[in-house]
Design a protein around this motif. Structure first.
Motif, PDB file in Angstrom:
ATOM      1  N   LEU A 396      -7.255 100.403  33.389  1.00 36.26           N
ATOM      2  CA  LEU A 396      -6.737  99.356  32.511  1.00 36.26           C
ATOM      3  C   LEU A 396      -6.391 100.002  31.173  1.00 36.26           C
ATOM      4  N   ASP A 397      -5.145  99.895  30.752  1.00 36.85           N
ATOM      5  CA  ASP A 397      -4.705 100.512  29.501  1.00 36.85           C
ATOM      6  C   ASP A 397      -4.406  99.450  28.456  1.00 36.85           C
ATOM      7  N   PHE A 398      -4.977  99.594  27.271  1.00 33.95           N
ATOM      8  CA  PHE A 398      -4.694  98.682  26.174  1.00 33.95           C
ATOM      9  C   PHE A 398      -3.335  98.984  25.556  1.00 33.95           C
ATOM     10  N   ASN A 399      -2.574  97.952  25.296  1.00 38.56           N
ATOM     11  CA  ASN A 399      -1.344  98.093  24.527  1.00 38.56           C
ATOM     12  C   ASN A 399      -1.700  98.027  23.051  1.00 38.56           C
ATOM     13  N   ARG A 400      -1.473  99.110  22.332  1.00 37.29           N
ATOM     14  CA  ARG A 400      -1.796  99.165  20.908  1.00 37.29           C
ATOM     15  C   ARG A 400      -0.563  98.953  20.046  1.00 37.29           C
ATOM     16  N   GLY A 401       0.543  98.624  20.680  1.00 37.58           N
ATOM     17  CA  GLY A 401       1.776  98.419  19.938  1.00 37.58           C
ATOM     18  C   GLY A 401       1.847  97.053  19.279  1.00 37.58           C
ATOM     19  N   GLU A 402       2.823  96.903  18.436  1.00 40.80           N
ATOM     20  CA  GLU A 402       3.012  95.659  17.703  1.00 40.80           C
ATOM     21  C   GLU A 402       3.191  94.482  18.663  1.00 40.80           C
ATOM     22  N   GLY A 403       2.499  93.388  18.382  1.00 37.80           N
ATOM     23  CA  GLY A 403       2.609  92.199  19.215  1.00 37.80           C
ATOM     24  C   GLY A 403       1.486  92.028  20.206  1.00 37.80           C
ATOM     25  N   SER A 404       0.672  93.075  20.412  1.00 40.05           N
ATOM     26  CA  SER A 404      -0.457  92.975  21.325  1.00 40.05           C
ATOM     27  C   SER A 404      -1.701  92.528  20.579  1.00 40.05           C
ATOM     28  N   VAL A 405      -2.500  91.693  21.223  1.00 41.88           N
ATOM     29  CA  VAL A 405      -3.735  91.222  20.617  1.00 41.88           C
ATOM     30  C   VAL A 405      -4.706  92.372  20.339  1.00 41.88           C
ATOM     31  N   PHE A 406      -4.530  93.506  21.048  1.00 42.80           N
ATOM     32  CA  PHE A 406      -5.428  94.646  20.883  1.00 42.80           C
ATOM     33  C   PHE A 406      -4.924  95.680  19.875  1.00 42.80           C
ATOM     34  N   ALA A 407      -3.757  95.430  19.280  1.00 41.73           N
ATOM     35  CA  ALA A 407      -3.120  96.454  18.445  1.00 41.73           C
ATOM     36  C   ALA A 407      -4.014  96.935  17.314  1.00 41.73           C
ATOM     37  N   ASP A 408      -4.628  96.012  16.581  1.00 40.21           N
ATOM     38  CA  ASP A 408      -5.409  96.386  15.401  1.00 40.21           C
ATOM     39  C   ASP A 408      -6.835  95.865  15.475  1.00 40.21           C
ATOM     40  N   SER A 409      -7.377  95.737  16.692  1.00 40.96           N
ATOM     41  CA  SER A 409      -8.692  95.129  16.817  1.00 40.96           C
ATOM     42  C   SER A 409      -9.621  95.951  17.700  1.00 40.96           C
ATOM     43  N   PRO A 410     -10.380  96.894  17.110  1.00 47.69           N
ATOM     44  CA  PRO A 410     -11.358  97.637  17.912  1.00 47.69           C
ATOM     45  C   PRO A 410     -12.437  96.722  18.482  1.00 47.69           C
ATOM     46  N   GLU A 411     -12.736  95.594  17.781  1.00 49.09           N
ATOM     47  CA  GLU A 411     -13.735  94.658  18.297  1.00 49.09           C
ATOM     48  C   GLU A 411     -13.290  94.059  19.625  1.00 49.09           C
ATOM     49  N   LEU A 412     -12.022  93.667  19.706  1.00 51.87           N
ATOM     50  CA  LEU A 412     -11.533  93.058  20.948  1.00 51.87           C
ATOM     51  C   LEU A 412     -11.440  94.080  22.076  1.00 51.87           C
ATOM     52  N   GLU A 526      10.879  97.008  33.073  1.00 49.81           N
ATOM     53  CA  GLU A 526      11.263  96.231  31.899  1.00 49.81           C
ATOM     54  C   GLU A 526      10.084  95.820  31.014  1.00 49.81           C
ATOM     55  N   VAL A 527       9.022  95.290  31.630  1.00 49.68           N
ATOM     56  CA  VAL A 527       7.929  94.712  30.847  1.00 49.68           C
ATOM     57  C   VAL A 527       7.187  95.780  30.043  1.00 49.68           C
ATOM     58  N   MET A 528       6.769  96.862  30.715  1.00 52.66           N
ATOM     59  CA  MET A 528       6.028  97.892  30.005  1.00 52.66           C
ATOM     60  C   MET A 528       6.869  98.565  28.925  1.00 52.66           C
ATOM     61  N   PRO A 529       8.113  98.969  29.203  1.00 52.08           N
ATOM     62  CA  PRO A 529       8.907  99.569  28.125  1.00 52.08           C
ATOM     63  C   PRO A 529       9.091  98.649  26.933  1.00 52.08           C
ATOM     64  N   ALA A 530       9.131  97.337  27.172  1.00 43.94           N
ATOM     65  CA  ALA A 530       9.309  96.384  26.077  1.00 43.94           C
ATOM     66  C   ALA A 530       8.007  96.071  25.355  1.00 43.94           C
ATOM     67  N   GLY A 531       6.866  96.520  25.912  1.00 44.86           N
ATOM     68  CA  GLY A 531       5.577  96.243  25.293  1.00 44.86           C
ATOM     69  C   GLY A 531       5.159  94.793  25.416  1.00 44.86           C
ATOM     70  N   ASP A 532       5.661  94.100  26.428  1.00 49.35           N
ATOM     71  CA  ASP A 532       5.412  92.665  26.575  1.00 49.35           C
ATOM     72  C   ASP A 532       4.167  92.416  27.433  1.00 49.35           C
ATOM     73  N   TYR A 533       3.042  92.968  27.019  1.00 44.40           N
ATOM     74  CA  TYR A 533       1.788  92.840  27.744  1.00 44.40           C
ATOM     75  C   TYR A 533       0.666  93.238  26.796  1.00 44.40           C
ATOM     76  N   ASP A 534      -0.563  92.963  27.169  1.00 44.03           N
ATOM     77  CA  ASP A 534      -1.710  93.363  26.349  1.00 44.03           C
ATOM     78  C   ASP A 534      -2.552  94.434  27.034  1.00 44.03           C
ATOM     79  N   VAL A 535      -2.697  94.313  28.360  1.00 46.06           N
ATOM     80  CA  VAL A 535      -3.402  95.324  29.147  1.00 46.06           C
ATOM     81  C   VAL A 535      -2.556  95.602  30.383  1.00 46.06           C
TER      82      VAL A 535
END
Length: 642
Positions: A396-412, A526-535
């Motif tokens: 399971l890979d976290f998306n750390r890019g802009e728009g992901s709930v995990f981008a700036d949250s080490p707690e999450l 399409e989805v992964m290159p666009a960053g349209d996911y969180d994990v």
């Protein structure tokens, strides 16, 4: 399974070693990721080397007798290790064996281009080439001395001498010489660029003149291999130490055929290659890029597609949409193929079990699911089924890019890691296929490798052994995000991943998350290159390389799709990749794994279960954990009395 930059179902083909680039990612064609590839293949046609090293398994008895190995398969020679068995005096026997990796058509003799570097194509071309080395069943690197030898003759600068076997030759009678490797070096050289290509806007570099999938050879070795082009020896000198030096050079396409296709003299081609003369090399590149691509069912004369392996393509055997047949290479100098013909059938994976039952196929590597294993077990004594771990691993890979709930949250990120029921996933979905399966707690080493536990002990936070929804819930609250939505994306059509997401949702929703199944038919495209996911849920296919993971985890790695960046990790990879000291490599692996866990860069789940099934009258069929798949020792397969 996922593959980046290359075609959707990639294979680690025969070519220059670091074609296995990075942790060769597994491609979506197989969906379960359970085959062996970058989505399937292997590094090296070195699998065709008949070295005297012994094969994996356990058995007793002398050559010629039929004994039983640890997986219940028939063996005609005792085995005591991960390499090829010593079968003694082999005489090629009449008959054929049918195998299929999937429905896709054979494409090209040149399997080192973006559009031809596939699982399906390398099932054919890997049989035509020999190499200095090959991978054993557990990922061990083994020499293939029937083809040649290599020796590190200096550490500073790193210098390696290669000696091709005196009688090694192409099936048209042309000797295999240093010329083949000099030209291959130019082909795999990022500085040999197409002046007419569009420059990279960031670097200004033009695309390579040769449309090769790997430029590691030329990148690591700045000057051409030294040696008489007509001779059997050559030496390469590295710009700096390189941890994966043993696998950088493996095999080569025939320089004399490239010269003929380009209407050049071989001497002129070699000199142009040494000089990296783009203008002089242009006709050779035109042939290399296009001259070996075929229309379905059409093949050139044998002298345009020569073999230096145990098999060659049989004249007139390519039946478009159906199969292509390989036959024992009469000019092969090494241990000959045990069976005269190998038929590669283009058959859809969902037909494989039935085809095995009907004896239309002799060997299959089906998607490893509970239903498939049950079907195979139902065939009883007609087939032998081998099961085990592969060097392909789910994560399971976290998306750390802009728009992901995990981008700036080490707690999450930590909260999600604490609620994922990894043991339950393995118990429910993997152990019914492979009872010995276990949760994977590292990325760069596997449970069946010697250093696994040492790395895990140094790097892995044991609190992740079981879900802790209460602590996870506290971390969610600390994050300040109310019921964070997690879009868990994966390639549609994979039941095992659908069930994985359901298990994650059942636990992580208790911790305050809102897990959403975000599977898509175009997830990788399409989805992964666009960053349209969180994990992202997918698999990487491990290659056995030491430094390949840098391409995934370093800040500027070409396969770092999650926008991950950590200075400690970057520096550790630099140290590992430029060290020749195995102890230092191990220490840097520990440092990398520890930092990746501290960052919750990703969450490993398990090594993929592998399933190999074959007719009970076939001997010497050996499952392997590496990307070469079942065909790694196909030249040793033969029929025996039941």
């Amino acid at each position: 399974m996922k593959h980046t930059k290359l075609s959707a179902a990639t294979a680690l083909a025969f070519g220059s070693a670091l074609v296995l680039s990075a942790c060769a990612p597994a491609g979506p064609a197989s969906n379960d990721g359970g085959s062996s590839s970058a989505a399937n293949g292997g590094s090296s046609s070195a699998a065709n080397g008949g070295s005297s090293a012994a094969e994996g398994g356990s058995a007793s008895g002398g050559a010629g007798e039929v004994t039983t190995g640890e997986n219940g398969q028939k063996l005609t020679a005792p085995v005591d290790g991960p390499g090829l068995a010593d079968l003694g005096d082999v005489q090629t026997e009449d008959g054929s064996i049918a195998y299929s990796v999937g429905a896709d058509e054979f494409l090209s003799y040149n399997g080192l281009q973006e559009n031809t570097y596939t699982t399906y194509n390398s099932a054919v071309v890997d049989r035509l080439f020999s190499s200095f080395w090959y991978y054993g069943t557990d990922g061990t690197l083994l020499p293939n001395e029937e083809f040649g030898t290599y020796e590190k003759i200096s550490d500073d600068p790193l210098t390696v001498k290669y000696t091709i076997a005196e009688d090694a030759k192409w099936s048209d009678g042309t000797p295999v010489t240093a010329a083949d490797y000099i030209v291959q070096w130019a082909v795999d050289n990022p500085t040999v660029q197409n002046p007419e290509g569009e420059a990279d806007p960031e670097t200004g570099d033009k695309p390579p003149l040769f449309e090769t999938i790997s430029t590691e050879f030329g990148k690591r070795v700045p000057e051409a291999p030294e040696g008489d082009p007509k001779g059997k020896e050559f030496t390469i000198t590295y710009e700096e130490p390189y941890a994966d030096w043993e696998i950088l050079v493996s095999t080569a396409l025939p320089a004399h055929v490239i010269a003929k296709g380009a209407d050049m003299e071989l001497d002129a081609l070699v000199e142009a290659a040494k000089a990296k003369d783009v203008a002089a090399l242009k006709p050779a590149a035109e042939f290399w890029n296009n001259g070996w691509d075929f229309s379905p069912g059409e093949l050139p004369e044998q002298d345009m597609i020569p073999s230096m392996g145990p098999y060659r393509i049989k004249d007139g055997s390519w039946q478009a949409g159906n199969s292509i047949t390989l036959e024992a290479n009469p000019e092969y100098w090494g241990t000959p193929a045990a069976t005269k013909e190998l038929v590669i059938k283009f058959a859809a994976p969902e037909t494989h079990v039935q085809a095995l039952q009907n004896k239309e196929l002799d060997v299959i590597e089906p998607q490893a699911t509970i239903d498939t294993v049950s079907q195979l077990d139902g065939l009883g004594d007609q087939v032998n089924v081998q099961k085990g771990d592969e060097m392909t691993w789910e994560h399971l890979d976290f998306n750390r890019g802009e728009g992901s709930v995990f981008a700036d949250s080490p707690e999450l990120r930590e909260a999600f890691a604490l609620c994922v029921p990894r043991q339950q996933i393995v118990d429910n979905l993997i152990k019914p296929i492979n009872p010995d399966a276990q949760v994977l707690n590292a990325r760069e080493v596997f449970p069946f490798q010697d250093n696994y536990q040492e790395v895990v002990d140094a790097a892995y936070p044991k609190e992740l052994d079981q879900p802790n929804p209460e602590k996870a819930k506290q971390l969610v609250e600390q994050s300040g995000v109310d019921k964070p939505v997690v879009r868990l994306g994966y390639q549609a059509g994979n039941q095992r991943r659908t069930e994985t997401v359901a298990l994650i949702k059942s636990e992580c929703d208790k911790a305050g998350f809102d897990i959403q199944d975000a599977n898509s038919q175009v997830f990788f495209k399409e989805v992964m290159p666009a960053g349209d996911y969180d994990v992202a849920l997918f698999a990487w296919a491990g290659s056995g390389q030491k430094a390949s993971g840098a391409n995934i985890y370093q800040s500027d790695g070409q396969q770092n799709q999650q926008s991950y960046s950590n200075k400690t990790v970057d520096e550790a990879w630099d140290k590992l990749s430029t060290s020749l000291d195995e102890k230092e490599q191990l220490e840097q692996t520990k440092a990398i794994e520890k930092a990746l866990w501290e960052d919750f860069q990703a969450i490993p789940l398990y090594a993929h279960p592998g399933v190999l099934a074959h007719q009970a009258d076939l001997a010497n069929v050996r499952a392997t954990s590496v990307q070469t798949g079942a065909l790694w020792n196909v030249e040793q397969w033969k029929r025996v009395a039941e």
